[in-house]
Write a protein that holds these residues in place. Sequence first.
Motif, PDB file in Angstrom:
ATOM      1  N   GLN A 256      -9.293  -3.201  -2.743  1.00 22.62           N
ATOM      2  CA  GLN A 256      -8.138  -2.705  -1.509  1.00 22.62           C
ATOM      3  C   GLN A 256      -8.773  -1.877  -0.554  1.00 22.62           C
ATOM      4  O   GLN A 256      -8.444  -1.930   0.613  1.00 22.62           O
TER       5      GLN A 256
ATOM      6  N   TRP B 275      -0.394  -5.431   0.808  1.00 25.18           N
ATOM      7  CA  TRP B 275      -1.490  -5.268   0.068  1.00 25.18           C
ATOM      8  C   TRP B 275      -2.613  -6.227   0.501  1.00 25.18           C
ATOM      9  O   TRP B 275      -2.348  -7.475   0.784  1.00 25.18           O
TER      10      TRP B 275
ATOM     11  N   THR C 187       0.685  -1.172  -0.055  1.00 28.84           N
ATOM     12  CA  THR C 187       0.062  -0.062   0.110  1.00 28.84           C
ATOM     13  C   THR C 187       0.815   1.339   0.038  1.00 28.84           C
ATOM     14  O   THR C 187       2.063   1.150  -0.024  1.00 28.84           O
TER      15      THR C 187
END
Length: 290
Positions: free
Chosen positions: A141, A11, A5
């Motif tokens: 995400q 992530w 990230t």
Amino acid sequence: MADKTVDGGPWTGCAVMFLQSLSPGVDLLSLYKNQQGKFVVFKVIKLTLTDSAGGLGGYEILKVHDAEPFLGVEVKFVDVAACQQFLENYSSGAVSQSFSQHASRLLALPQELTVETQLKASTHVLDFCLDKLEVCLHHIQLSKPERLRDEEIDHLERQLQSQVVGPAPQPPTGTQEELPVPDNFFKFQNRVFEDRMLTAADVQSFSNGVGRQWKHVGRALGKSCRALKGPAIDNLAYEYEREGLYEQAYQLISRFIQAEGRAAKLSRLVRACEDSKLTSLAEHILDIHP
């Protein structure tokens, strides 16, 4: 594509896949609410996600819940590459196909299951933007998981793991007797399997994997199937020579099923593969992973 990230952390993202059977007589939601059906449906989901995300490491099932008329599967992705691969497979229809094939085989359905799917990340329906992969990844995400893995999923994961690994081998003793195999089950490599009728997925697995050895399996089946005795195998080879090995193998098993009806059982095909020294093919049909 970055696997971290903006702040440097790993992530992660979350999506919910909704599943509904369109085949008459098969209700995934009702099956999952049934204690015996729950494990089978979970195994189908697990195999489908593993196929679609490129292995076990890139995702985690957090919860399976009632989203009537759908069965909702909340998935946490811990690897951007796995999430991307899943999205590509979902967009192409490979996820639905994988689910249908695994469900047809494990639920012993007479024909392949037809399934309707929907994919969401938070309030965003990703089915509307599958042509924009980066947008889908962004929504996933941003949709952070709100819970830890459900206790029910923990239990199902342990149950699945114990089935894959199998019980620890017992040292042989002079007094210990081997337990009898129950009716409608059979033994292969010291493991017990349900002896069900062959499914379309079994036929496909066999036809894809047997290659030039299909005649050997056919003759092994012919020991107990009158329709495959004598010149029947050579006649099949001649009749479908132009269509290739897959079609020849497919027609062999189709003729076996047509002739034997409900007696065309999984154990007979597995035994025929063993007799033909095709143990790895038998393992593939039974979904035994090394």
